[in-house]
Design an enzyme around this catalytic site. Structure first.
Site, PDB file in Angstrom:
ATOM      1  N   VAL A  99       0.844  -1.204   0.000  1.00 60.41           N
ATOM      2  CA  VAL A  99       0.000   0.000   0.000  1.00 60.41           C
ATOM      3  C   VAL A  99       0.881   1.256   0.000  1.00 60.41           C
ATOM      4  O   VAL A  99       0.381   2.367   0.121  1.00 60.41           O
ATOM      5  CB  VAL A  99      -0.947   0.008   1.239  1.00 60.41           C
ATOM      6  CG1 VAL A  99      -1.880  -1.196   1.210  1.00 60.41           C
ATOM      7  CG2 VAL A  99      -0.168   0.041   2.560  1.00 60.41           C
ATOM      8  N   HIS A 144      -4.261  -4.427  -2.202  1.00 63.47           N
ATOM      9  CA  HIS A 144      -4.655  -4.167  -0.816  1.00 63.47           C
ATOM     10  C   HIS A 144      -4.871  -2.684  -0.519  1.00 63.47           C
ATOM     11  O   HIS A 144      -4.840  -2.269   0.635  1.00 63.47           O
ATOM     12  CB  HIS A 144      -3.622  -4.784   0.152  1.00 63.47           C
ATOM     13  CG  HIS A 144      -3.627  -6.284   0.105  1.00 63.47           C
ATOM     14  ND1 HIS A 144      -2.582  -7.069   0.556  1.00 63.47           N
ATOM     15  CD2 HIS A 144      -4.572  -7.149  -0.338  1.00 63.47           C
ATOM     16  CE1 HIS A 144      -2.900  -8.345   0.388  1.00 63.47           C
ATOM     17  NE2 HIS A 144      -4.083  -8.425  -0.154  1.00 63.47           N
ATOM     18  N   CYS A 147     -20.540   7.154   3.917  1.00 58.42           N
ATOM     19  CA  CYS A 147     -20.982   7.500   2.554  1.00 58.42           C
ATOM     20  C   CYS A 147     -19.909   7.067   1.556  1.00 58.42           C
ATOM     21  O   CYS A 147     -18.972   6.376   1.918  1.00 58.42           O
ATOM     22  CB  CYS A 147     -21.306   8.989   2.449  1.00 58.42           C
ATOM     23  SG  CYS A 147     -19.886  10.083   2.460  1.00 58.42           S
ATOM     24  N   ASN A 198      13.506 -13.916  -3.380  1.00 54.98           N
ATOM     25  CA  ASN A 198      13.203 -13.827  -1.946  1.00 54.98           C
ATOM     26  C   ASN A 198      14.360 -14.486  -1.194  1.00 54.98           C
ATOM     27  O   ASN A 198      14.705 -15.627  -1.488  1.00 54.98           O
ATOM     28  CB  ASN A 198      11.883 -14.562  -1.644  1.00 54.98           C
ATOM     29  CG  ASN A 198      11.322 -14.228  -0.273  1.00 54.98           C
ATOM     30  OD1 ASN A 198      12.069 -14.073   0.687  1.00 54.98           O
ATOM     31  ND2 ASN A 198      10.012 -14.135  -0.175  1.00 54.98           N
TER      32      ASN A 198
HETATM   33  P1  OAD Z   1       5.278 -10.642   4.408  1.00 59.83           P
HETATM   34  O1  OAD Z   1       5.820  -9.830   5.527  1.00 59.83           O
HETATM   35  O2  OAD Z   1       4.328 -11.720   4.722  1.00 59.83           O
HETATM   36  O3  OAD Z   1       6.482 -11.279   3.606  1.00 59.83           O
HETATM   37  C1  OAD Z   1       7.580 -10.526   3.191  1.00 59.83           C
HETATM   38  C2  OAD Z   1       8.489 -11.407   2.385  1.00 59.83           C
HETATM   39  O4  OAD Z   1       9.565 -10.608   1.922  1.00 59.83           O
HETATM   40  C3  OAD Z   1       9.097 -12.570   3.175  1.00 59.83           C
HETATM   41  O5  OAD Z   1       8.912 -13.789   2.462  1.00 59.83           O
HETATM   42  C4  OAD Z   1      10.581 -12.194   3.268  1.00 59.83           C
HETATM   43  O6  OAD Z   1      11.445 -13.336   3.219  1.00 59.83           O
HETATM   44  C5  OAD Z   1      10.759 -11.354   2.024  1.00 59.83           C
HETATM   45  N1  OAD Z   1      11.870 -10.371   2.088  1.00 59.83           N
HETATM   46  C6  OAD Z   1      12.413  -9.762   3.176  1.00 59.83           C
HETATM   47  N2  OAD Z   1      13.400  -8.922   2.806  1.00 59.83           N
HETATM   48  C7  OAD Z   1      13.485  -9.006   1.444  1.00 59.83           C
HETATM   49  C8  OAD Z   1      14.317  -8.373   0.481  1.00 59.83           C
HETATM   50  N3  OAD Z   1      15.254  -7.479   0.805  1.00 59.83           N
HETATM   51  N4  OAD Z   1      14.120  -8.710  -0.818  1.00 59.83           N
HETATM   52  C9  OAD Z   1      13.164  -9.597  -1.175  1.00 59.83           C
HETATM   53  N5  OAD Z   1      12.369 -10.221  -0.302  1.00 59.83           N
HETATM   54  C10 OAD Z   1      12.510  -9.929   1.001  1.00 59.83           C
HETATM   55  O7  OAD Z   1       4.684  -9.588   3.360  1.00 59.83           O
HETATM   56  P2  OAD Z   1       3.637  -9.849   2.178  1.00 59.83           P
HETATM   57  O8  OAD Z   1       3.843 -11.168   1.545  1.00 59.83           O
HETATM   58  O9  OAD Z   1       3.623  -8.644   1.325  1.00 59.83           O
HETATM   59  O10 OAD Z   1      -1.977  -7.550   3.909  1.00 59.83           O
HETATM   60  O11 OAD Z   1       2.292  -9.892   3.027  1.00 59.83           O
HETATM   61  C11 OAD Z   1       1.082 -10.047   2.382  1.00 59.83           C
HETATM   62  C12 OAD Z   1       0.017  -9.263   3.101  1.00 59.83           C
HETATM   63  O12 OAD Z   1       0.007  -9.596   4.502  1.00 59.83           O
HETATM   64  C13 OAD Z   1       0.232  -7.763   3.120  1.00 59.83           C
HETATM   65  O13 OAD Z   1      -0.193  -7.139   1.934  1.00 59.83           O
HETATM   66  C14 OAD Z   1      -0.598  -7.348   4.282  1.00 59.83           C
HETATM   67  C15 OAD Z   1      -0.171  -8.380   5.284  1.00 59.83           C
HETATM   68  O14 OAD Z   1      -1.070  -8.647   6.305  1.00 59.83           O
HETATM   69  C16 OAD Z   1      -2.899  -6.677   4.224  1.00 59.83           C
HETATM   70  O15 OAD Z   1      -2.645  -5.664   4.858  1.00 59.83           O
HETATM   71  C17 OAD Z   1      -4.274  -7.059   3.747  1.00 59.83           C
HETATM   72 ZN    ZN Z   2     -19.157  10.516   4.550  1.00 59.46          ZN
END
Ligand code: OAD
Ligand code: ZN
Length: 244
Positions: free
Chosen positions: A103, A119, A130, A212
């Site tokens: 986001v 997201h 509203c 990753n």
């Molecule tokens: P996560 O925090 O679940 O995962 C982050 C990933 O990034 C992990 O697999 C790490 O190993 C990897 N990582 C860390 N450092 C890195 C780097 N320098 N280069 C590449 N990869 C790296 O985050 P998301 O998968 O984005 O949802 O999480 C998914 C959703 O869970 C988010 O959008 C959010 C959260 O709850 C909502 O808010 C609805």
């Molecule tokens: Zn309103």
């Protein structure tokens, strides 16, 4: 390992429809914490206290303070080399779309135009009553109120237990299914329905490249897995591409 990079670069070079799918890991090198893992936000904060509609209604001021804190950090954050390379590839016609779970708007800050935000976006707010939606022009000091009906405004992001915007989700699945090569960067792949996108793309025949440092829920379907930080791997791929 070098061979894996060459395989990935060749796939990108030959791709007809390259799509990127990103998560919090692509912003980690910008100093933005991820959600899971050692220093992840969900190890310090309980999602059920700040990332659900119920939590927001219970204590909107508290949830807003958390978002304002994140916005303050994001305000001056610059995109990483990985964000920039994706934007560069889009400009050159190599990459068609970025589908992101983030986001933070760092893809757009880097210059990406075709970004699907699954997201939501932390810089947008919407009224809980509203249909008033707006983009924040400056950082709010406290909870913003709706200028149409006076009710509470909330961040226009998807919280736990909430459905994704069906049109955005459809668009993301369509792009995923169109892709013949998908590059998945920095996601644990455990949040659904977003996590289904690379898996569905794979079952429809796409070649999956994953970047990753840690294995994820996507790794089992990856044709090439690059165990490296986003910017390091992307710079390597960029250099290899120019030499192919
Ligand atoms: P996560 O925090 O679940 O995962 C982050 C990933 O990034 C992990 O697999 C790490 O190993 C990897 N990582 C860390 N450092 C890195 C780097 N320098 N280069 C590449 N990869 C790296 O985050 P998301 O998968 O984005 O949802 O999480 C998914 C959703 O869970 C988010 O959008 C959010 C959260 O709850 C909502 O808010 C609805
Ligand atoms: Zn309103």
């Amino acid at each position: 390992m070098e061979e894996e990079y060459i395989k990935a670069a060749k796939a990108i070079k030959q791709a007809d429809y390259l799509v990127a799918f990103t998560g919090a890991g692509i912003s980690a090198e910008c100093g933005i914490p991820t959600f899971r893992g050692k220093d992840g936000l969900w190890t310090k904060f309980k999602p059920e206290e700040i990332a659900t509609y119920q939590a927001f209604i219970r204590n909107p001021e508290f949830v807003w303070q958390w978002y304002i804190m994140r916005m303050e950090k994001l305000k001056d954050t610059k995109p990483s080399e990985a964000h920039k390379i994706l934007a560069e590839w889009e400009k050159k016609g190599i990459l068609k779309t970025v589908i992101t779970q983030n986001v933070d708007e760092l893809h757009q800050k880097a210059g990406s135009k075709n970004v699907i935000e699954l997201h939501g976006n932390i810089w947008r707010i919407k009224c809980i009553y509203c249909d008033n939606k707006k983009r924040l022009k400056k950082l709010p000091k406290s909870m913003p109120r709706c200028d149409k009906c006076g009710n509470i405004m909330r961040p226009d992001v998807v919280w736990f237990g909430e459905a994704l915007d069906p049109l955005i989700l459809q668009l993301a699945f369509d792009e995923g299914l169109k892709s013949d090569v998908m590059i998945v960067i920095g996601t644990s792949g455990v949040v659904y329905p977003a996590g289904h996108i690379p898996v569905r793309a794979k079952t429809m025949g796409a070649f999956i490249i994953e970047i990753n440092p840690e294995e994820s829920a996507i790794t089992p379907v990856a044709d090439v897995y690059l165990a490296e930080k986003a910017s390091v791997a992307m710079k390597k791929l960029k250099n290899l591409l120019s030499s192919l």
